[in-house]
Design a protein around this motif. Structure first.
Motif, PDB file in Angstrom:
ATOM      1  N   ALA A  80      -3.029  -0.246  -1.492  1.00 15.57           N
ATOM      2  CA  ALA A  80      -1.783   0.319  -1.525  1.00 15.57           C
ATOM      3  C   ALA A  80      -2.079   2.058  -1.277  1.00 15.57           C
ATOM      4  N   GLY A 126       1.730  -2.633   2.581  1.00 16.12           N
ATOM      5  CA  GLY A 126       0.399  -2.371   1.712  1.00 16.12           C
ATOM      6  C   GLY A 126       0.735  -1.245   0.597  1.00 16.12           C
ATOM      7  N   ILE A 127       2.285  -0.385   0.549  1.00 18.53           N
ATOM      8  CA  ILE A 127       2.477   0.418  -0.228  1.00 18.53           C
ATOM      9  C   ILE A 127       3.498  -0.174  -0.974  1.00 18.53           C
ATOM     10  N   SER A 128       4.269  -1.376  -0.475  1.00 20.56           N
ATOM     11  CA  SER A 128       5.137  -1.838  -1.385  1.00 20.56           C
ATOM     12  C   SER A 128       4.985  -1.919  -2.803  1.00 20.56           C
ATOM     13  N   ASN A 129       3.815  -2.158  -3.293  1.00 24.91           N
ATOM     14  CA  ASN A 129       3.735  -2.407  -4.826  1.00 24.91           C
ATOM     15  C   ASN A 129       3.583  -1.030  -5.418  1.00 24.91           C
TER      16      ASN A 129
END
Length: 660
Positions: free
Chosen positions: A179, A151-154
């Protein structure tokens, strides 16, 4: 977390086995954050980013070229076109992170055939000693979620298009909102709310009378079907949206072709020919007027010097005639004058002088009158000649000159129109271009209609789902005995309210910290430090608002395109800093439309400070010679690579060094 090595084998444009050392450490004591990879557009930069995502997340990876493809089809698409059918495609990502206060190293290996078995890849996790850890491979999705949640990789693996989209939209796109929610921990509260709803529905079933249970199940089944259909239509709407973009782009290409190949001019041919005919007729009228001028006194302009000489000669002859008339009168007057002088008894010497003077004057008059006139003009004729030279002929010349200028202008217009008509497409080509244009317009109209129908269907389903939920709620309130389980349902409702308050307060607290970080990052990147004093974030939509030193709003349209991109980068940077996670940052096409000033700030301030490891994937126009020399002078680059693309074989090789 730190990426150490990326190995690609027969993946995308990378044929054979190619290895990239991503370790930012130069030696045991020195470390530099930036790993710089240069490549032209289409040379495989985005493929490297996809490879990192694919290695970490497998079928859950949000790769740029996947679109709506199934995972099996996507893996097949990723196989290099020159790969032998018996060879495998392979991705390896080596990374290191701290576990129990000790550095731990893993090698993630994904392999698959050209037609992957069961539509999957084979995952292997090797530890520092290259031993296969099967247990970790079985729970890899859960394990990587603890290190770098999808979810926060971007926030850490992003590209220029994502920055551009974030900069141009008032409200962040869904992928960034997701994210942010994951970063702020809001998904935990939402997941708990969903779990509570499931618990309440389960308790409703338990306390429902047998008589009404079938009805309750029928409503629940209907709700499930509606929700399932809603998900399908949501995916369908996204697909239609992409299709609409494609046909609109195709329509624009057809319009451009229609214009460039003379279709537009061919469509206006009759109007252009009519315009040419009108101008030709007007030019002919001008020529007729010039002919009329030529039939009048205008040809006399050819002998204008002779006319002037004639006028001069006429004046002289008139003067001679006047002198002859006055000569006899003057002789008689001179005789009377001499008689008077004798009577006055002047001295002889004075009388002689007077006589001498009179004789000289008379002799001069006689010499003038002896010239023979040959023009034999008169005063009226000479006056008419003067009018012709001074007025009529001058007016005729001016009129002719004006008409000639008008005629030249019209002839130039005729030539321009003839050139335009000559560039018009032939009737056959024009019909073909019109057919292509109409077909493209029809495709756009059909795509828009399909999208609108699906959107209306989605809105209808959303309304039906709300009504079904309300029906389920009303059914429960009216028909279920809540004697034994009422306290659970009641408590769950209270918990839901508490969760709502908790989520709001959690959001405010987290967003306050995020606002400070984003403001600090934006002011640090922006060369006009007095433009924005504070960045505020909306608690519902996560949209950004800017305020100056006096607390007055700064409209986003006042920002240039480059400043908007810096704001988007500052937003992502602030989110990454608030996360508190020590993770590498990878940026594809990082500089976009930034001007030299903003580009310099990003190169000098953001790239070296974004993380302990920053992987930059750039073209030669983004991080150019000046930018790379600045980074080298600041000792910010650990390693440099060049993605060399061969257009004839459509293959990319990785070489040490950069463009310069």
């Amino acid at each position: 977390m730190k990426f150490l090595e990326l190995v690609l084998q027969n993946f995308g444009p990378y044929c054979g086995k190619q290895v990239i050392n991503l370790n930012p450490e130069i030696d045991e004591e020195n470390s530099r954050p930036i790993i710089l990879l240069g490549g032209m557009n289409g040379g495989g930069k985005t493929t490297l980013m996809d490879a990192i995502r694919l290695a970490l997340y497998g079928h859950r990876a949000q790769c740029s070229t996947r679109g709506n493809l199934s995972y099996s089809d996507f893996l097949t698409q990723c196989v290099n076109s020159h790969t032998d059918p018996v060879e495998k495609t392979r991705i390896e990502l080596v990374f290191e992170h701290i576990e129990n206060d000790k550095p731990v190293k893993y090698r993630v290996v994904r392999t698959w055939d050209k037609n992957p078995k069961d539509g999957k890849d084979h995952l292997g996790i090797l530890d520092a000693n290259e031993w296969l850890d099967t247990a970790l491979a079985n729970i890899w999705d859960e394990y990587i979620e603890n290190l770098l949640p999808l979810g926060i990789s971007n926030l850490f693996l992003f590209d220029g298009e994502q920055v551009k989209e974030l900069a141009e939209q008032e409200i962040p796109p869904p992928i960034v909102v997701e994210a942010i929610s994951g970063l702020l921990g809001l998904e935990l509260a939402e997941r708990l709310a969903v779990d509570l709803e499931i618990l309440v529905n389960r308790k409703r079933k338990e306390i429902a009378d047998i008589k009404y249970l079938a009805n309750l199940e029928e409503i629940e089944n209907r709700l499930k079907e509606q929700q399932k259909e809603y998900e399908i239509e949501t995916l369908n709407l996204a697909s239609l949206q992409e299709k609409l973009k494609e046909v609109e782009l195709h329509q624009q290409e057809v319009v451009d072709k229609f214009i460039s190949e003379g279709g537009k001019i061919a469509g206006e041919r009759s109007q252009l020919e009519k315009q040419k005919s009108e101008i030709t007729a007007s030019a002919e009228k001008t020529r007729q007027v010039m002919c009329e001028l030529a039939a009048d006194i205008l040809p006399l302009a050819l002998i204008e010097p002779l006319l002037n000489q004639t006028y001069t000669q006429g004046e002289k002859e008139l003067h001679i005639q006047e002198t002859k008339i006055a000569h006899d009168l003057l002789v008689a007057r001179d005789k009377r004058l001499l008689d008077l002088i004798h009577n006055l008894a002047l001295g002889d010497d004075k009388v002689d002088k007077i006589k001498h003077f009179i004789n000289q004057e008379n002799q001069s008059l006689e010499e003038t009158t002896t010239k023979q006139p040959w023009l034999l003009t008169n005063t009226e004729t000479l006056h008419q000649l003067d009018n012709i030279i001074r007025h009529h002929l001058r007016s005729a010349k001016k009129n002719a000159e004006d008409k000639l200028n008008i005629l030249q202008t019209k002839e130039e217009e005729i030539i321009t129109l003839e050139r335009q008509i000559q560039t018009a497409a032939s009737p056959e080509d024009y019909q073909r271009l019109v057919d292509d244009l109409q077909q493209a317009q029809q495709q756009v109209a059909e795509a828009k209609a399909s999208w609108e129908i699906t959107k209306r269907r989605l809105d209808e389903l959303d309304s039906n789902i709300r009504n079904t939920k309300k029906e389920l709620e009303n059914y429960t309130e009216k028909n279920i005995d809540r004697q034994n389980k009422e306290h659970i349902i009641y408590s769950a409702a209270k918990v839901q309210d508490t969760l709502k308050i908790f989520r709001e307060k959690l959001t405010l607290r987290k967003l306050n910290k995020l606002e400070v970080e984003v403001t600090e990052c934006f002011r640090y990147l922006l060369h006009k430090s007095d433009l924005v004093h504070r960045v505020a974030i909306d608690t519902n939509t996560f949209s950004l608002s800017l305020y100056d030193l006096q607390g007055k709003p700064v409209p986003k349209h006042r920002l240039s395109a480059g400043e908007k991109q810096l704001l988007a980068i500052a937003f992502l940077w602030g989110l990454a800093r608030v996360s508190g996670r020590r993770l590498p940052v990878a940026i594809d096409t990082p500089l976009g439309r930034l001007d030299s000033s903003h580009r310099g700030n990003l190169v000098e301030r953001y790239f070296p400070s974004a993380s302990h490891q920053v992987i930059l994937l750039s073209t030669d126009t983004e991080i150019g010679k000046q930018e790379v020399e600045t980074l080298r002078e600041n000792e910010a680059i650990a390693r440099e690579y060049l993605l060399k693309y061969d257009s004839s074989t459509r293959q990319t090789t990785i070489q040490p060094g950069y463009f310069w």
